[in-house]
Design an enzyme around this catalytic site. Structure first.
Site, PDB file in Angstrom:
ATOM      1  CG  ASP A  57      87.109  82.232  11.264  1.00  0.00           C
ATOM      2  OD1 ASP A  57      86.349  82.943  10.589  1.00  0.00           O
ATOM      3  OD2 ASP A  57      87.066  80.984  11.267  1.00  0.00           O
ATOM      4  N   GLY A  75      81.216  86.157  -0.377  1.00  0.00           N
ATOM      5  CA  GLY A  75      81.753  84.903  -0.898  1.00  0.00           C
ATOM      6  C   GLY A  75      80.905  83.684  -0.620  1.00  0.00           C
ATOM      7  CB  VAL A 125      85.143  83.285  19.052  1.00  0.00           C
ATOM      8  CG1 VAL A 125      86.364  84.037  18.543  1.00  0.00           C
ATOM      9  CG2 VAL A 125      83.955  84.210  19.213  1.00  0.00           C
ATOM     10  CD  GLN A 170      77.184  87.810   5.932  1.00  0.00           C
ATOM     11  OE1 GLN A 170      76.306  87.243   5.286  1.00  0.00           O
ATOM     12  NE2 GLN A 170      77.511  87.435   7.161  1.00  0.00           N
ATOM     13  CD  GLU A 201      82.989  85.154  11.648  1.00  0.00           C
ATOM     14  OE1 GLU A 201      82.133  85.053  10.749  1.00  0.00           O
ATOM     15  OE2 GLU A 201      84.041  84.506  11.666  1.00  0.00           O
TER      16      GLU A 201
END
Length: 613
Positions: free
Chosen positions: A263, A397, A265, A395, A300
């Site tokens: 997640d 939520g 980075v 994108q 990501e």
């Protein structure tokens, strides 16, 4: 501290467990056992802040905690299971007791992946791994080859996206705990499907976060939008680095996970000569070589930095791939017309064409939403270095209403977007329910127990939405109804256009597997033409045997395309047309054999394929 320094608990033999904890901050550490024969036992200091103790009469399921400085009781930072809550004691897990059946299983090659992102709690009505297992056959029949599970690390309460986890080694109890995850992975492997775990190595959640009592896990030198940054380069950082390196091996080894999605980075800060991501890639690669396979590493990042996926031997960070937000944003803006927030950087067919051809739209150009240049050239990066999507948990939520694409655009646009995603060469990822046009929202939800924290989350969400200028009041993330409303409605897979869209996805994925031009992600033989005046993207995929042409009309008007000049073969025949009535389309106007003038209805796509003579 050596990178392989073991922390946590592990079984030594049938009657004994060894407990190890890294706790350089307290002056003394005791192990308190709460079951069988409750007692407190002083632990042995073995150097560099490590404490260790062997206990002979401990069983799986026993609860324990550490006592710091004689009176501070805390769960194990490396707890493998928090059976009560994040505030309660830790539970001993016997990982040897689970009987795996996946011997001989080999994960699919990375380039063959079609990823399906899911959230365990909302994927099924029950919200458990046991219930998700019943959907594995469905996923295989759909045509995906890997599931990517949003974080399952223990978090406060019963419901959460997972990015507020505070015990990175513990499987959240509401999902079924350690054995339930293992059973799910084992079942996926039995059907040839890989499992990727989403992990968070940039911050930990606020509630139940007791790591500060043990050591210098956090730093004030950097900050993240979600909490204090982790200390990967300051005093005492060796122990912090080891904590997360061992976490990766924990999932790969004890749970047979095939890869990790890292997640955000860009919020991992490290000034060490060997960046923590490089060290992670080295550790994971070494583990994979010893086990005979190559675990996936997907990052990501919002930096558009190709060094992220450059090999270690070229001084890159060694990730296999990164999410390409540019592809998503380009598709989204063309379909919805939204231009607020970061969407102001996109909106042209050229942005989309560049993302399809290269991987990123922004490769050093000025981005208005950030007011600075973004990215670096990535044309030389392989197609497998990019994971593309038209929907993700982020994108969807992180919208004020949690609207999925099906709640924003019409049926023809959904087919158009799906066609482009699955015909282009990068690794595709679907977000759960996308394949049948789920129009239930997917909200951000939490279940904290601290009233001040709950209010802070509510206010924080409201601030995040300001730049998008969305109308309305944000949904309360704490309300149980927010979570329930986010669950998939599986009855839709059998009704109306939902069922037709599902079959359309299946057909696209069948073609992606069957055609030599589409079955392997590569930029060789890729030609992308953005027809600006028509808002049409032409994508050619070809090799020495065949060629495939995809035409994608993002215009709201019918367009006529001179496709013969775009196709390397003159004998190409139509193999898929989203406007065909069989797909509940308006009319199939494109000819069956490729021609000089091909009529494309608005928001439609057509696919031609021909063998080379």
């Amino acid at each position: 501290m050596e990178q392989n320094a073991h922390v946590g608990h592990r079984r030594i033999d049938d009657t004994a467990y060894e407990f190890t904890v890294w706790a350089p901050k307290p002056k003394s550490v005791e192990l308190e056992l709460l079951d069988s024969t409750p007692r407190r036992l002083p632990m042995d200091a073995i150097g560099r802040g490590l404490y260790r103790l062997r206990v002979d009469d401990v069983k799986a399921g026993n609860r324990y905690q550490f006592v710091l400085n004689g009176d501070i009781r805390r769960p194990d930072p490396v707890s493998h299971f928090q059976s009560e809550s994040v505030h309660g004691p830790s539970t001993v897990v016997d990982h040897d007791a689970f009987r795996w059946t996946d011997h001989g299983y080999t994960p699919p090659p990375f380039g063959a992946l079609v990823i399906y992102e899911l959230h365990v709690g909302t994927f099924t009505p029950e919200g458990t791994f046991a219930a998700a297992m019943l959907k594995i056959d469905y996923l295989v029949e759909l045509g995906v080859s890997a599931v990517e599970i949003m974080p399952v690390a223990a978090f406060p309460g019963e419901r959460n996206w997972g990015y507020d986890g505070v015990f990175p080694y513990s499987v959240h109890q509401a999902y079924g705990g350690p054995d339930a995850l293992k059973a799910f992975v084992d079942a996926c492997h039995s059907r040839g499907m890989a499992v990727i775990m989403d992990v968070v190595y940039n911050h930990l959640g606020p509630e139940g976060n007791y790591l500060r009592d043990f050591g210098p896990y956090f730093t004030n030198h950097y900050h993240t939008p979600w909490g204090d940054a982790l200390n990967f380069d300051g005093a005492g950082s060796d122990g912090v680095r080891n904590f997360f390196l061992q976490n990766a091996l924990h999932w790969l080894g004890l749970y047979h996970i095939d890869g990790l999605r890292l997640d955000a980075v860009h919020a991992i800060y490290d000034q060490q000569p060997i960046h923590i991501l490089q060290e992670l890639a080295q550790v994971v690669s070494s583990y994979g070589k010893a086990c005979g396979f190559s675990p996936y590493l997907i990052a990501e990042s919002n930096l558009n930095d190709p060094r992220l996926t450059s090999p270690l031997d070229t001084h890159g960070l060694g990730m296999d791939a990164t999410w390409s937000d540019d592809f998503h944003h380009s598709v989204h803006t063309l379909l919805t017309g939204e231009r607020n927030g970061y969407y102001m950087d996109f909106g042209s067919i050229d942005h989309l064409g560049t993302a399809v051809r290269d991987g990123f739209s922004y490769q050093g150009e000025y981005a208005p939403s950030r007011d600075h240049a973004v990215g670096a050239p990535c044309r030389e990066s392989p197609a497998t270095a990019f994971v593309n999507s038209i929907q993700t948990h982020d994108q969807v939520g992180n919208r004020i209403g949690g609207e999925r694409l099906a709640g924003l655009v019409g049926f023809e646009s959904l087919k158009l977007a799906a066609g482009l995603l699955l015909v282009t060469p990068c690794i595709p990822m679907l977000f759960m329910g996308e394949e049948f046009g789920e129009d239930h929202p997917f909200h951000y939800f939490v279940s904290h127990t601290d009233d001040r924290l709950i209010e802070a989350v509510r206010k924080g969400r409201a601030r995040e939405f300001k730049s998008f200028k969305w109308k309305g009041t944000p949904i309360d993330p704490q309300a149980e109804s927010t979570f329930i409303d986010s669950k998939l409605d599986w009855s839709k897979t059998c009704t109306g256009n939902h069922a037709i869209l599902l079959e359309f996805y299946k057909r696209l994925l069948q073609l992606r597997r069957a055609l030599s031009t589409l079955s392997w992600p590569q930029k060789n033989g890729l030609e992308v033409t953005a027809l600006r005046g028509k808002n049409v993207l032409a994508v050619v995929r070809q090799n020495e045997l065949a060629s495939t042409l995809g035409l994608f009309n993002f215009s709201t008007q019918e367009q006529i395309i001179d496709a013969a000049s775009l196709s390397p073969t003159s004998n190409a025949i139509k193999i898929l047309d989203s406007a065909d009535p069989v797909w509940s389309g308006p009319s199939a106007q494109a000819p069956n054999i490729i021609a000089d003038g091909i009529t494309l209805p608005s928001r439609s796509m057509v696919l031609y394929h021909g063998e080379k003579k």
